[in-house]
Write an enzyme that holds these catalytic residues in place. Structure first.
Site, PDB file in Angstrom:
ATOM      1  N   SER A  95       0.816  -1.217   0.000  1.00 18.74           N
ATOM      2  CA  SER A  95       0.000   0.000   0.000  1.00 18.74           C
ATOM      3  C   SER A  95       0.848   1.265   0.000  1.00 18.74           C
ATOM      4  O   SER A  95       1.571   1.530  -0.945  1.00 18.74           O
ATOM      5  CB  SER A  95      -0.963  -0.047   1.185  1.00 18.74           C
ATOM      6  OG  SER A  95      -1.791   1.081   1.191  1.00 18.74           O
ATOM      7  N   ASP A 237      -2.989   6.641  -3.118  1.00 18.83           N
ATOM      8  CA  ASP A 237      -1.884   5.989  -2.417  1.00 18.83           C
ATOM      9  C   ASP A 237      -1.280   4.926  -3.345  1.00 18.83           C
ATOM     10  O   ASP A 237      -1.749   4.723  -4.471  1.00 18.83           O
ATOM     11  CB  ASP A 237      -2.330   5.418  -1.057  1.00 18.83           C
ATOM     12  CG  ASP A 237      -3.090   4.124  -1.182  1.00 18.83           C
ATOM     13  OD1 ASP A 237      -3.785   3.939  -2.202  1.00 18.83           O
ATOM     14  OD2 ASP A 237      -2.999   3.274  -0.274  1.00 18.83           O
ATOM     15  N   ASP A 239      -1.218   1.728  -3.802  1.00 16.15           N
ATOM     16  CA  ASP A 239      -1.958   0.645  -4.452  1.00 16.15           C
ATOM     17  C   ASP A 239      -3.360   1.066  -4.877  1.00 16.15           C
ATOM     18  O   ASP A 239      -4.193   0.227  -5.218  1.00 16.15           O
ATOM     19  CB  ASP A 239      -1.996  -0.616  -3.567  1.00 16.15           C
ATOM     20  CG  ASP A 239      -2.815  -0.430  -2.309  1.00 16.15           C
ATOM     21  OD1 ASP A 239      -2.879   0.706  -1.800  1.00 16.15           O
ATOM     22  OD2 ASP A 239      -3.406  -1.419  -1.828  1.00 16.15           O
ATOM     23  N   ASP A 241      -6.098   2.306  -3.493  1.00 24.33           N
ATOM     24  CA  ASP A 241      -7.391   2.109  -2.821  1.00 24.33           C
ATOM     25  C   ASP A 241      -7.845   3.351  -2.052  1.00 24.33           C
ATOM     26  O   ASP A 241      -8.980   3.407  -1.593  1.00 24.33           O
ATOM     27  CB  ASP A 241      -7.402   0.850  -1.929  1.00 24.33           C
ATOM     28  CG  ASP A 241      -6.353   0.858  -0.844  1.00 24.33           C
ATOM     29  OD1 ASP A 241      -5.524   1.793  -0.802  1.00 24.33           O
ATOM     30  OD2 ASP A 241      -6.345  -0.089  -0.029  1.00 24.33           O
TER      31      ASP A 241
HETATM   32 MG    MG Z   1      -3.630   1.379   0.052  1.00 26.94          MG
END
Ligand code: MG
Length: 454
Positions: A95, A237, A239, A241
């Site tokens: 992440s 961010d 990744d 999400d």
């Molecule tokens: Mg994330």
């Protein structure tokens, strides 16, 4: 038995905790329990290719059919698992963590991260040495599949496409060198936007502004929004999400404000429904929900808990203060692309600017602190803390949350991933906020010292 999973999957430093051998056995254990058809995806970290290949090997060794989805945001993989009716998925990502980290997220067939019970079964199998391997004739197979197209179509089906396209929004996107670069610009173009990007080349060293959007590292995005006279800016961010928004004046708004705006709009159109959010979120959310005749279900901190609460209680909207919004009709997980589309949908229907809409929300001052505390003392400190604090109302859903008569609150909770206590606080004025934080910080530090001495 030691634990592998933290509050958000398995995380660690590459080739220290997170070696190919570790990921291979962990993935074999997960594959053995989840079923045959498993998706594998990865973020753009320098180590993600190595670890994704280890995950694929592990899954093949227990006979899985692997759908290799390559580079993509976490919510894109989650959407694909559910949409294609697979048995589960493995996402290689850390992440927003620094570049030396990586991680493994295990996704169930419903597209949501595995709950604690499943993690425990995976851990148990892992520590027993892993599952039995298949004989040569039953080893699994791999095929490639790119789900980005069906994912974007899925998002578009939940918004008023024509209304958004008509507005011809000018938007600046900042994926922060993360994998949202593969989905967000395409999604914005399909929504009829004029798209500008910054930090949009995928780079596992995150040279642009780091992988975590924070108010202090979004200066370039703010300036670009102003320079090109855009309607808004969006930062994702690592990744993809979570999404953080910048208004047309270049002002960065933290995630609880964009969540409050989405909640306001959603509850207006679905009166009486509940929304789910962790106890660390602003009380603004509750005020907005009450005004709209809705209610708030407070959860422990952690995105998996929010998702699972939504599924268990039939809740359609969830959100976190860090910019994670869970839109159930699409999927009950954090999704930065869906969040961007929801905000554009509101702007199009309202015909007002983002700063006007966000400016109408109640405003409080907030403060966050981190206090070091060894993991093994956390529980003892928490028990002592519960005995020592005083407030109008005390909640113990996660750590200790104290509500005071004037509406201010403070949450003190042990981190699930780091050897620290986190403090979150909110009040109407700076002076009240600082007094409340300092007082409780002193108490917490005192209790940690006492625990160390005993
Ligand atoms: Mg994330």
């Amino acid at each position: 038995m030691p634990r592998l999973f933290g509050t958000n999957g398995v995380r660690g430093v590459v080739n220290r905790e997170l070696t190919p051998e570790f990921v291979l056995r962990l993935s074999a254990s997960a594959g053995h329990l989840l079923g045959r058809e498993i998706a594998v995806g990865r973020d753009g970290r320098t180590s993600s290719d190595m670890l994704a290949k280890a995950a694929i090997s592990g899954l093949l060794s227990v006979g899985c059919r692997v759908h290799d989805m390559g580079l993509l945001p976490t919510p894109t993989l989650q959407y694909a698992v559910k949409r294609l009716g697979l048995d589960g998925g493995i996402m290689i990502t850390a992440s927003h963590n620094p570049p030396e980290f990586n991680g493994v997220k295990v996704i169930l067939g419903d597209g949501v991260e595995a709950p604690r019970e499943v993690e425990e079964r995976i851990e148990e199998l892992y520590f027993r040495g892993g599952p039995p391997l298949k004989p040569w004739g039953e080893v699994g197979s791999v095929e490639g599949f790119n789900p980005i197209g069906i994912y974007i179509d899925g998002i578009l089906s939940h918004v008023d496409l024509e209304a958004i396209r008509k507005r011809r929004f000018r938007i600046v996107l900042d994926p922060g060198n993360g994998v949202a670069a593969l989905t967000a610009p395409e999604l914005a173009r399909r929504l009829g936007c004029e798209v500008y990007t910054i930090n949009a080349d995928i780079d596992g060293a995150f040279p642009g502004r780091g992988s975590e959007p924070r108010p202090e590292n979004l200066g370039d995005l703010s300036r670009l929004v102003e320079a090109v006279d855009a309607d808004l800016g969006v930062a994702f961010d690592g990744d993809g999400d979570r999404a953080i928004f910048v208004d047309e004046r270049g002002i960065v708004h933290w995630g609880d404000r964009s969540f409050a705006l989405v909640a306001w709009d959603y509850l207006r159109r679905h009166p009486g429904e509940a929304i789910a959010t962790p106890v660390s979120s602003s009380k603004m959310i509750e005020e907005i929900a009450c005004k709209a005749g809705g209610s708030v279900v407070w959860t422990r901190v952690g995105s998996i808990v929010v998702s699972r609460t939504m599924l268990e209680r039939g809740i359609n909207l969830g959100g976190e203060e860090n910019g994670g919004i869970f839109y159930g009709p699409h999927q009950p997980v954090r999704d930065g692309g869906m969040t961007m589309a929801l905000i554009l949908d509101i702007l199009a229907r309202e015909g007002r600017t983002l700063s006007e809409l966000l400016g109408e929300l109640p405003r409080y001052v907030q403060r966050k602190e981190r206090i070091p505390c060894p993991n093994e003392l956390k529980q003892r400190v928490l028990e002592a803390l519960r005995e020592r604090v005083e407030a109008e109302r005390i909640e113990t859903i996660d750590g200790v949350k104290l509500w005071f008569e004037d509406g201010s609150w403070i949450l003190i909770r042990p981190s699930g991933t780091e050897p620290i206590y986190r403090i979150y606080a909110e009040a109407e004025t700076e002076s009240r906020l600082n007094r409340m934080v300092e007082e409780h910080k002193r108490l917490l530090e005192e209790l940690i010292e006492e625990a160390k001495a005993s």
